[in-house]
Design an enzyme around this catalytic site. Structure first.
Site, PDB file in Angstrom:
ATOM      1  N   PHE A  24      18.751 -19.047-103.996  1.00  0.00           N
ATOM      2  CA  PHE A  24      17.367 -18.561-103.993  1.00  0.00           C
ATOM      3  C   PHE A  24      17.206 -17.501-102.913  1.00  0.00           C
ATOM      4  O   PHE A  24      17.526 -17.746-101.738  1.00  0.00           O
ATOM      5  CB  PHE A  24      16.400 -19.723-103.736  1.00  0.00           C
ATOM      6  CG  PHE A  24      14.960 -19.294-103.692  1.00  0.00           C
ATOM      7  CD1 PHE A  24      14.274 -19.012-104.866  1.00  0.00           C
ATOM      8  CD2 PHE A  24      14.281 -19.161-102.481  1.00  0.00           C
ATOM      9  CE1 PHE A  24      12.952 -18.591-104.833  1.00  0.00           C
ATOM     10  CE2 PHE A  24      12.959 -18.746-102.439  1.00  0.00           C
ATOM     11  CZ  PHE A  24      12.289 -18.468-103.624  1.00  0.00           C
ATOM     12  N   GLY A  25      16.717 -16.339-103.302  1.00  0.00           N
ATOM     13  CA  GLY A  25      16.457 -15.260-102.348  1.00  0.00           C
ATOM     14  C   GLY A  25      14.967 -15.019-102.198  1.00  0.00           C
ATOM     15  O   GLY A  25      14.232 -15.005-103.195  1.00  0.00           O
ATOM     16  N   TYR A  26      14.529 -14.835-100.960  1.00  0.00           N
ATOM     17  CA  TYR A  26      13.087 -14.639-100.715  1.00  0.00           C
ATOM     18  C   TYR A  26      12.809 -13.412 -99.853  1.00  0.00           C
ATOM     19  O   TYR A  26      11.661 -13.048 -99.641  1.00  0.00           O
ATOM     20  CB  TYR A  26      12.501 -15.883-100.010  1.00  0.00           C
ATOM     21  CG  TYR A  26      13.227 -16.199 -98.727  1.00  0.00           C
ATOM     22  CD1 TYR A  26      14.337 -17.044 -98.724  1.00  0.00           C
ATOM     23  CD2 TYR A  26      12.841 -15.608 -97.518  1.00  0.00           C
ATOM     24  CE1 TYR A  26      15.032 -17.295 -97.552  1.00  0.00           C
ATOM     25  CE2 TYR A  26      13.530 -15.861 -96.344  1.00  0.00           C
ATOM     26  CZ  TYR A  26      14.626 -16.709 -96.382  1.00  0.00           C
ATOM     27  OH  TYR A  26      15.319 -16.947 -95.213  1.00  0.00           O
ATOM     28  N   GLY A  27      13.857 -12.801 -99.305  1.00  0.00           N
ATOM     29  CA  GLY A  27      13.679 -11.619 -98.449  1.00  0.00           C
ATOM     30  C   GLY A  27      14.447 -10.457 -99.050  1.00  0.00           C
ATOM     31  O   GLY A  27      14.226 -10.085-100.198  1.00  0.00           O
ATOM     32  N   SER A  28      15.396  -9.923 -98.275  1.00  0.00           N
ATOM     33  CA  SER A  28      16.167  -8.786 -98.800  1.00  0.00           C
ATOM     34  C   SER A  28      16.985  -9.186-100.025  1.00  0.00           C
ATOM     35  O   SER A  28      17.341  -8.338-100.841  1.00  0.00           O
ATOM     36  CB  SER A  28      17.090  -8.204 -97.727  1.00  0.00           C
ATOM     37  OG  SER A  28      18.137  -9.094 -97.429  1.00  0.00           O
ATOM     38  N   GLU A  99      24.361 -12.640 -93.899  1.00  0.00           N
ATOM     39  CA  GLU A  99      23.267 -13.465 -93.354  1.00  0.00           C
ATOM     40  C   GLU A  99      23.628 -14.087 -92.000  1.00  0.00           C
ATOM     41  O   GLU A  99      23.028 -15.083 -91.592  1.00  0.00           O
ATOM     42  CB  GLU A  99      22.914 -14.572 -94.351  1.00  0.00           C
ATOM     43  CG  GLU A  99      22.514 -14.087 -95.743  1.00  0.00           C
ATOM     44  CD  GLU A  99      21.245 -13.250 -95.740  1.00  0.00           C
ATOM     45  OE1 GLU A  99      20.332 -13.532 -94.956  1.00  0.00           O
ATOM     46  OE2 GLU A  99      21.180 -12.287 -96.532  1.00  0.00           O
TER      47      GLU A  99
HETATM   48  C1  SIN Z   1      16.838 -13.995 -98.269  1.00  0.00           C
HETATM   49  O1  SIN Z   1      16.521 -12.861 -98.633  1.00  0.00           O
HETATM   50  O2  SIN Z   1      16.810 -14.951 -99.079  1.00  0.00           O
HETATM   51  C2  SIN Z   1      17.323 -14.287 -96.891  1.00  0.00           C
HETATM   52  C3  SIN Z   1      16.847 -13.367 -95.848  1.00  0.00           C
HETATM   53  C4  SIN Z   1      17.287 -11.951 -96.015  1.00  0.00           C
HETATM   54  O3  SIN Z   1      18.481 -11.695 -96.243  1.00  0.00           O
HETATM   55  O4  SIN Z   1      16.455 -11.048 -95.937  1.00  0.00           O
END
Ligand code: SIN
Length: 202
Positions: A24-28, A99
């Site tokens: 699951f990704g929530y940022g980049s 990460e």
């Molecule tokens: C994410 O995107 O899920 C983790 C944080 C990031 O890499 O920005």
């Protein structure tokens, strides 16, 4: 502040033996999917909110001028929308490096947005794929790069000024804001920061 979590993540054994893993990704990871994946589906996880509370000393800032990037903070009843990727275990190696500034792999239940309301395909198979156990990269408040809360004006100013090896910090925030809008999600924290960032530039 630049603790490298790569080694810690590579000790995780939870999905050993699995041929495929949901991430699951929530940022980049929503807008910069520069890694191989088999499939991606809009999804959400429950009990978390997205916050620009993690310092970035590598990708979006430097030790002298750290940037701010997203992490998740516990909030009962909340929902965090993002993107789920079905990946093979080999993809985790490069992701652990990406990460490495404080993020740890954490097991989470993720729920697919496109599974809801699809009455025509309400088969048992379809129901089985409404949710899955997967991974999320999480930077908790005890990691050395965690910055925590601050007034939105101050966070936006910091983001406006920071730049790291992956580019300006502002691009991270504005790309995330645009992706969430495209997905049809209003995240008040992100909308407010993006609006303050735009004010900073004018
Ligand atoms: C994410 O995107 O899920 C983790 C944080 C990031 O890499 O920005």
């Amino acid at each position: 502040m630049t603790i490298d979590t790569t080694h810690l993540n590579q000790q995780m054994t939870h999905f050993d033996g699995h041929q495929e893993i949901w991430l699951f990704g929530y940022g980049s990871l929503i807008w910069k999917a520069d890694f191989p994946y088999l499939e991606r589906r809009p999804a959400h996880i429950r009990g978390w909110v997205r916050r620009f509370w993690q310092g970035s000393y590598d990708h979006r800032g430097t030790p002298e001028s750290p940037g701010r990037v997203a992490t998740l903070v516990r909030e009962p009843g909340a929902t965090c929308h993002g993107m789920a990727y079905r990946i093979t275990p080999e993809t985790l190696g490069p992701l652990d490096v990406r990460e490495k500034n404080g993020y740890l792999r954490v097991v989470t239940e993720l729920h697919f947005d496109d599974a809801h309301g699809d009455v025509s395909q309400a088969s048992q198979d379809r129901k089985a794929s409404e949710s899955a156990e997967g991974l999320v990269y999480l930077a908790t408040e005890d990691n050395a790069a965690f910055l925590g809360d601050a007034p939105h004006e101050a966070i936006a100013r910091q983001i406006a000024e920071a730049c790291g090896a992956s580019g300006p910090n502002r691009d991270y925030l504005l790309n995330l804001a645009a992706s969430l809008e495209q997905l049809g999600h209003h995240d008040e924290h992100i909308v407010s920061l993006a609006s303050h960032l735009t004010d900073e530039a004018s």
